[in-house]
Design a protein around this motif. Structure first.
Motif, PDB file in Angstrom:
ATOM      1  N   MET A  71      45.263  27.803  41.253  1.00 18.70           N
ATOM      2  CA  MET A  71      45.048  28.072  39.833  1.00 18.70           C
ATOM      3  C   MET A  71      44.268  26.937  39.186  1.00 18.70           C
ATOM      4  SD  MET A  71      45.369  30.228  37.460  1.00 18.70           S
ATOM      5  CE  MET A  71      46.566  31.383  38.127  1.00 18.70           C
ATOM      6  N   ALA A  72      44.506  25.703  39.645  1.00 18.82           N
ATOM      7  CA  ALA A  72      43.764  24.557  39.108  1.00 18.82           C
ATOM      8  C   ALA A  72      42.267  24.732  39.368  1.00 18.82           C
ATOM      9  CB  ALA A  72      44.256  23.261  39.742  1.00 18.82           C
ATOM     10  N   ARG A  73      41.930  25.186  40.574  1.00 20.05           N
ATOM     11  CA  ARG A  73      40.517  25.410  40.898  1.00 20.05           C
ATOM     12  C   ARG A  73      39.911  26.500  40.018  1.00 20.05           C
ATOM     13  NH1 ARG A  73      38.460  23.325  45.718  1.00 20.05           N
ATOM     14  NH2 ARG A  73      39.963  22.214  46.997  1.00 20.05           N
ATOM     15  N   LEU A  74      40.735  27.503  39.655  1.00 24.31           N
ATOM     16  CA  LEU A  74      40.264  28.576  38.779  1.00 24.31           C
ATOM     17  C   LEU A  74      39.859  28.001  37.430  1.00 24.31           C
ATOM     18  CD1 LEU A  74      39.906  31.496  37.804  1.00 24.31           C
ATOM     19  CD2 LEU A  74      42.354  31.589  37.382  1.00 24.31           C
ATOM     20  N   PHE A  75      40.741  27.197  36.831  1.00 20.96           N
ATOM     21  CA  PHE A  75      40.426  26.584  35.544  1.00 20.96           C
ATOM     22  C   PHE A  75      39.259  25.609  35.688  1.00 20.96           C
ATOM     23  CE2 PHE A  75      44.917  27.740  34.492  1.00 20.96           C
ATOM     24  CZ  PHE A  75      44.629  28.546  33.399  1.00 20.96           C
ATOM     25  N   LEU A  76      39.169  24.970  36.854  1.00 21.46           N
ATOM     26  CA  LEU A  76      38.092  24.028  37.119  1.00 21.46           C
ATOM     27  C   LEU A  76      36.735  24.735  37.065  1.00 21.46           C
ATOM     28  CD1 LEU A  76      38.187  20.980  37.936  1.00 21.46           C
ATOM     29  CD2 LEU A  76      37.814  21.724  40.271  1.00 21.46           C
ATOM     30  N   GLU A  77      36.684  25.938  37.631  1.00 24.98           N
ATOM     31  CA  GLU A  77      35.435  26.700  37.688  1.00 24.98           C
ATOM     32  C   GLU A  77      34.962  27.146  36.306  1.00 24.98           C
ATOM     33  OE1 GLU A  77      36.172  29.910  40.344  1.00 24.98           O
ATOM     34  OE2 GLU A  77      36.556  28.614  42.062  1.00 24.98           O
ATOM     35  N   LEU A  78      35.904  27.253  35.361  1.00 26.63           N
ATOM     36  CA  LEU A  78      35.552  27.723  34.027  1.00 26.63           C
ATOM     37  C   LEU A  78      34.865  26.652  33.184  1.00 26.63           C
ATOM     38  CD1 LEU A  78      38.812  29.714  33.288  1.00 26.63           C
ATOM     39  CD2 LEU A  78      36.557  30.676  33.713  1.00 26.63           C
ATOM     40  N   SER A  79      35.102  25.390  33.519  1.00 32.23           N
ATOM     41  CA  SER A  79      34.457  24.293  32.777  1.00 32.23           C
ATOM     42  C   SER A  79      34.095  23.175  33.748  1.00 32.23           C
ATOM     43  CB  SER A  79      35.399  23.760  31.698  1.00 32.23           C
ATOM     44  OG  SER A  79      36.632  23.362  32.279  1.00 32.23           O
ATOM     45  N   PRO A  80      33.204  23.473  34.711  1.00 34.52           N
ATOM     46  CA  PRO A  80      32.917  22.504  35.775  1.00 34.52           C
ATOM     47  C   PRO A  80      32.247  21.221  35.299  1.00 34.52           C
ATOM     48  CG  PRO A  80      31.361  24.321  35.843  1.00 34.52           C
ATOM     49  CD  PRO A  80      32.406  24.699  34.842  1.00 34.52           C
ATOM     50  N   ASP A  81      31.573  21.260  34.164  1.00 34.10           N
ATOM     51  CA  ASP A  81      30.824  20.087  33.715  1.00 34.10           C
ATOM     52  C   ASP A  81      31.465  19.397  32.521  1.00 34.10           C
ATOM     53  OD1 ASP A  81      28.840  20.501  35.663  1.00 34.10           O
ATOM     54  OD2 ASP A  81      27.932  22.057  34.414  1.00 34.10           O
ATOM     55  N   VAL A  82      32.728  19.712  32.287  1.00 33.66           N
ATOM     56  CA  VAL A  82      33.435  19.102  31.162  1.00 33.66           C
ATOM     57  C   VAL A  82      34.729  18.477  31.675  1.00 33.66           C
ATOM     58  CG1 VAL A  82      34.523  19.479  28.919  1.00 33.66           C
ATOM     59  CG2 VAL A  82      32.515  20.821  29.575  1.00 33.66           C
ATOM     60  N   HIS A  84      36.020  14.639  33.161  1.00 31.77           N
ATOM     61  CA  HIS A  84      35.944  13.984  34.475  1.00 31.77           C
ATOM     62  C   HIS A  84      37.311  13.756  35.108  1.00 31.77           C
ATOM     63  CE1 HIS A  84      36.966  10.636  31.823  1.00 31.77           C
ATOM     64  NE2 HIS A  84      37.393   9.991  32.884  1.00 31.77           N
ATOM     65  N   SER A  85      38.362  13.670  34.276  1.00 31.99           N
ATOM     66  CA  SER A  85      39.670  13.257  34.785  1.00 31.99           C
ATOM     67  C   SER A  85      40.235  14.231  35.818  1.00 31.99           C
ATOM     68  CB  SER A  85      40.660  13.099  33.625  1.00 31.99           C
ATOM     69  OG  SER A  85      40.796  14.311  32.909  1.00 31.99           O
ATOM     70  N   LYS A  86      39.925  15.518  35.677  1.00 34.39           N
ATOM     71  CA  LYS A  86      40.454  16.495  36.641  1.00 34.39           C
ATOM     72  C   LYS A  86      39.883  16.237  38.037  1.00 34.39           C
ATOM     73  CE  LYS A  86      36.916  19.693  34.988  1.00 34.39           C
ATOM     74  NZ  LYS A  86      36.673  20.833  34.100  1.00 34.39           N
ATOM     75  N   GLY A 106      33.074  13.999  39.672  1.00 33.47           N
ATOM     76  CA  GLY A 106      33.644  13.347  38.493  1.00 33.47           C
ATOM     77  C   GLY A 106      32.720  12.292  37.919  1.00 33.47           C
ATOM     78  N   ILE A 107      32.078  11.525  38.787  1.00 29.89           N
ATOM     79  CA  ILE A 107      31.149  10.491  38.336  1.00 29.89           C
ATOM     80  C   ILE A 107      29.929  11.120  37.673  1.00 29.89           C
ATOM     81  CG2 ILE A 107      29.545   8.704  39.145  1.00 29.89           C
ATOM     82  CD1 ILE A 107      31.702   7.926  41.216  1.00 29.89           C
ATOM     83  N   ALA A 140      32.278   2.643  30.533  1.00 30.20           N
ATOM     84  CA  ALA A 140      31.677   2.168  31.778  1.00 30.20           C
ATOM     85  C   ALA A 140      32.762   1.728  32.758  1.00 30.20           C
ATOM     86  CB  ALA A 140      30.726   1.012  31.477  1.00 30.20           C
ATOM     87  N   LYS A 141      33.905   1.261  32.237  1.00 25.08           N
ATOM     88  CA  LYS A 141      35.005   0.867  33.094  1.00 25.08           C
ATOM     89  C   LYS A 141      35.511   2.064  33.905  1.00 25.08           C
ATOM     90  CE  LYS A 141      39.640  -1.134  33.099  1.00 25.08           C
ATOM     91  NZ  LYS A 141      40.769  -1.670  32.293  1.00 25.08           N
ATOM     92  N   ASP A 142      35.508   3.260  33.298  1.00 27.04           N
ATOM     93  CA  ASP A 142      35.948   4.464  34.015  1.00 27.04           C
ATOM     94  C   ASP A 142      35.025   4.748  35.205  1.00 27.04           C
ATOM     95  OD1 ASP A 142      38.116   5.101  32.282  1.00 27.04           O
ATOM     96  OD2 ASP A 142      36.684   5.856  30.812  1.00 27.04           O
ATOM     97  N   VAL A 143      33.727   4.521  35.013  1.00 25.23           N
ATOM     98  CA  VAL A 143      32.768   4.712  36.108  1.00 25.23           C
ATOM     99  C   VAL A 143      33.050   3.707  37.215  1.00 25.23           C
ATOM    100  CG1 VAL A 143      30.335   4.829  36.749  1.00 25.23           C
ATOM    101  CG2 VAL A 143      31.041   5.525  34.459  1.00 25.23           C
TER     102      VAL A 143
END
Length: 382
Positions: A71-82, A84-86, A106-107, A140-143
């Motif tokens: 189910m996580a992948r399903l939600f992932l596919e709905l907003s793939p470019d929004v 990064h934390s997922k 994610g990067i 930038a620290k997150d990167v």
């Protein structure tokens, strides 16, 4: 004899295409597979209509927290470019190349957001508009942290892959480009250099890393401060356990003691920290004796007292390590054997300890897997 003319043969009607508008995606699939795919697409459509982008991110994280990865992948596919934390989360719970792929995505999302962020700031500056200070935007620290996570995979899961060392170094260098004074990135570079036997360079990176956070830890402990900015300067517990191991390897015993004391103050139910605390006292004792022998002189009274104190401290730490090991039902046999070996050299377990280390009611037993994760960056010989 004139034969009769043959009648025209009636052509059979062409078979009607029962799927004239079938999507290419469905071609070659069985009815059951098509049904499942349609249900999946329908669920995606309904979810897209039902949830906002923010809600989709929350739903993705909820599914991952409950280990409902499909189910996580399903939600992932709905907003793939929004968001990064997922991808960072998925990178943590997967291994090997699959983990690298999630971190890479994610990067990409992070860098895209940072680019838009920079453009927005320029536009706001030109228009003299105030920035939205409440929004929690990536930095930038997150990167830097994401690149470190990828680099660690090339030090562990993918260490046997061709070119793993070069890839690891490249990722750490990228991490330091985005946050050049990040303690964890500097320590990771130290681990990499130690693994390639460039010990002096590794030691320099390690000491620089420790210097960035150890004073803050000491100040925090002395003042019992809960200042958030000060706490953020201190790396996670597991990272500091690795710091202690690297300091032992570098024979920076005094610094190792400081780090380990801070760890015990924070959580005194970690077997490995008691074990390392005992080991560092043992190593200090051995080093002091070796120095006295090299100088070829008599042992002074002061040295005798100092050695006795180190011996008792080592026995105390190692005795607690063994007791806690048994209580937590750990199964790291090499560590237990080394504890018993050290105790044997020191004269056995320390008698008269007041009580066993106290455990929380909700403690969980140790496992080999946990110990392997803790020691992945800095394997040490026993």
């Amino acid at each position: 004899m004139g034969g009769q003319a043959k009648g025209k043969k009636k052509s059979k009607p062409k078979r009607k295409d029962i799927h004239p508008n079938m999507d290419a995606t469905f071609v070659g699939l069985s009815p059951q597979e098509r049904m499942k795919l349609r249900a999946h697409e329908k669920a995606k459509k309904k979810s897209a209509e039902k949830y906002s982008v923010l809600q989709l991110l929350e739903k993705t994280e909820e599914c991952m927290d409950s280990f409902d990865f499909e189910m996580a992948r399903l939600f992932l596919e709905l907003s793939p470019d929004v968001g990064h934390s997922k991808y960072m989360y998925l990178g943590q719970i997967h291994t090997g190349q699959e983990s690298v792929d999630f971190y890479t995505k994610g990067i990409q999302v992070l860098l895209s957001v940072l680019d838009k962020q920079a453009q927005t700031k320029q536009a706001q500056a030109a228009a003299a508009a105030p920035a939205d200070e409440e929004a929690e935007l990536p930095t930038a620290k997150d990167v830097c942290v994401a690149y470190c996570s990828m680099a660690e995979i090339y030090l562990t899961d993918l260490c046997m892959e061709e070119g793993a060392g070069d890839k690891c170094k490249e990722l750490i260098e990228r991490a330091l480009q985005y946050h050049h004074e990040n303690p964890e990135a500097l320590q990771l570079m130290a681990s990499y250099l130690f693994s390639t036997e460039r010990n002096q360079e590794g030691k320099e990176y390690l000491l620089k890393s420790v210097g960035l956070w150890l004073p803050a830890q000491k100040q925090s402990a002395a003042s019992s401060s809960t200042d958030e900015d000060m706490q953020n300067d201190i790396p996670p517990y597991e990272s500091r356990v690795t710091t202690a191991k690297l300091l032992l390897e570098s024979e920076e015993f005094e610094l190792a003691v400081d780090v380990l004391e801070g760890l015990l103050d924070e959580d005194d139910e970690v077997v490995q920290v008691w074990y390392l605390s005992g080991w560092v006292c043992y190593l200090q004792l051995e080093k002091a004796k070796e120095q006295q022998e090299r100088e070829g002189r008599e042992v002074t009274e002061e040295e005798t007292q100092e050695w006795k104190a180190l011996e008792e401290a080592a026995r105390s730490y190692l005795t607690n390590a063994k007791k806690l090991y048994n209580k937590l039902r750990c199964d790291d046999q090499p560590m237990l054997e080394h504890v018993e070996q050290l105790l044997g050299d020191l004269g056995g377990e320390l008698e008269g300890e007041e009580e066993d280390p106290i455990l929380d009611e909700d403690y969980e037993p140790c496992s080999d897997e946990e110990e392997e994760d803790d020691t992945a960056e800095a394997p040490m010989e026993h």
